[in-house]
Scaffold this motif. Structure first.
Motif, PDB file in Angstrom:
ATOM      1  N   ALA A  53       0.846  -1.209   0.000  1.00 37.56           N
ATOM      2  CA  ALA A  53       0.000   0.000   0.000  1.00 37.56           C
ATOM      3  C   ALA A  53       0.874   1.248   0.000  1.00 37.56           C
ATOM      4  CB  ALA A  53      -0.946  -0.011   1.195  1.00 37.56           C
ATOM      5  N   GLU A  54       1.943   1.218   0.758  1.00 47.14           N
ATOM      6  CA  GLU A  54       2.863   2.359   0.784  1.00 47.14           C
ATOM      7  C   GLU A  54       3.526   2.542  -0.580  1.00 47.14           C
ATOM      8  OE1 GLU A  54       4.128   5.673   2.157  1.00 47.14           O
ATOM      9  OE2 GLU A  54       3.096   4.376   3.577  1.00 47.14           O
ATOM     10  N   ASP A  55       3.936   1.448  -1.223  1.00 48.83           N
ATOM     11  CA  ASP A  55       4.511   1.521  -2.569  1.00 48.83           C
ATOM     12  C   ASP A  55       3.503   2.113  -3.555  1.00 48.83           C
ATOM     13  OD1 ASP A  55       6.774   0.294  -1.564  1.00 48.83           O
ATOM     14  OD2 ASP A  55       6.361  -1.658  -2.503  1.00 48.83           O
ATOM     15  N   LEU A  56       2.262   1.638  -3.483  1.00 40.15           N
ATOM     16  CA  LEU A  56       1.220   2.111  -4.391  1.00 40.15           C
ATOM     17  C   LEU A  56       0.878   3.573  -4.138  1.00 40.15           C
ATOM     18  CD1 LEU A  56      -0.952  -1.112  -4.342  1.00 40.15           C
ATOM     19  CD2 LEU A  56       0.218  -0.175  -6.349  1.00 40.15           C
ATOM     20  N   ARG A  57       0.944   3.991  -2.876  1.00 40.64           N
ATOM     21  CA  ARG A  57       0.711   5.402  -2.561  1.00 40.64           C
ATOM     22  C   ARG A  57       1.809   6.263  -3.185  1.00 40.64           C
ATOM     23  NH1 ARG A  57       0.289   8.240   3.349  1.00 40.64           N
ATOM     24  NH2 ARG A  57       2.143   7.013   3.768  1.00 40.64           N
ATOM     25  N   GLU A  58       3.044   5.850  -3.027  1.00 45.01           N
ATOM     26  CA  GLU A  58       4.168   6.608  -3.589  1.00 45.01           C
ATOM     27  C   GLU A  58       4.082   6.703  -5.112  1.00 45.01           C
ATOM     28  OE1 GLU A  58       7.833   4.976  -2.139  1.00 45.01           O
ATOM     29  OE2 GLU A  58       7.308   5.382  -0.049  1.00 45.01           O
ATOM     30  N   ALA A  59       3.505   5.679  -5.754  1.00 44.92           N
ATOM     31  CA  ALA A  59       3.361   5.674  -7.209  1.00 44.92           C
ATOM     32  C   ALA A  59       2.101   6.423  -7.655  1.00 44.92           C
ATOM     33  CB  ALA A  59       3.317   4.238  -7.712  1.00 44.92           C
ATOM     34  N   GLY A  60       1.302   6.906  -6.696  1.00 43.12           N
ATOM     35  CA  GLY A  60       0.080   7.634  -7.033  1.00 43.12           C
ATOM     36  C   GLY A  60      -1.076   6.743  -7.444  1.00 43.12           C
ATOM     37  N   GLN A  61      -0.975   5.451  -7.160  1.00 39.52           N
ATOM     38  CA  GLN A  61      -2.007   4.508  -7.580  1.00 39.52           C
ATOM     39  C   GLN A  61      -3.001   4.162  -6.478  1.00 39.52           C
ATOM     40  OE1 GLN A  61       0.837   1.650  -8.874  1.00 39.52           O
ATOM     41  NE2 GLN A  61       0.932   2.485 -10.948  1.00 39.52           N
ATOM     42  N   LEU A  62      -2.709   4.628  -5.274  1.00 38.35           N
ATOM     43  CA  LEU A  62      -3.579   4.358  -4.141  1.00 38.35           C
ATOM     44  C   LEU A  62      -3.586   5.589  -3.245  1.00 38.35           C
ATOM     45  CD1 LEU A  62      -5.042   1.674  -3.288  1.00 38.35           C
ATOM     46  CD2 LEU A  62      -3.175   1.299  -1.707  1.00 38.35           C
TER      47      LEU A  62
END
Length: 136
Positions: A90-99
């Protein structure tokens, strides 16, 4: 279902891959003591939904399942993934702007009046085991 679709969940059986392989050995608490709380709400962004085809299996499942907001705990249970794996991804996806990730206010989660209102609300939910009487 939480994502608004009908039918069975798109997620198959629990993965046989070890959690440290999914997260490349990373852990949710990077030593700062600030792992995302399990009640953190997550929801897919338009960018995340548009990028579904290019995501890894686990990331795809997370973004696809988050069409509607849900907590990290709900998401981990639904996808049958370890909570810390979901936290890291979730943290990775947040950093990528996907979550989009919404961390609850620490003060509100420790407020006893909030817990009392929650308990009162749960008690007010009718028990599905109760059978209505014919006299009602």
């Amino acid at each position: 279902m939480a994502d608004g679709t009908t039918g069975p969940d798109p997620v198959g059986p629990a993965p046989a891959v070890r959690p440290f392989l999914v997260t490349a050995g990373r852990v949710a608490d990077d030593g700062t003591g600030r792992a995302l709380p399990l009640e953190t709400q997550v929801v897919a962004t338009a960018e995340g939904l548009a990028a579904l085809a290019g995501l890894s299996f686990e990331q795809y499942d997370i973004v696809a399942a988050c069409r509607l907001p849900q907590s990290l705990a709900e998401l981990a249970a639904r996808l049958r993934l370890h909570l810390n794996v979901v936290r890291v991804l979730a943290e990775d996806l947040r950093e990528a702007g996907q979550l989009a990730v919404y961390v609850p206010d620490v003060g509100a989660t420790r407020d006893a009046s909030v817990l009392r209102r929650l308990i009162d609300g749960l008690r007010a939910v009718p028990d599905s085991r109760e059978v209505p009487s014919d006299t009602d």
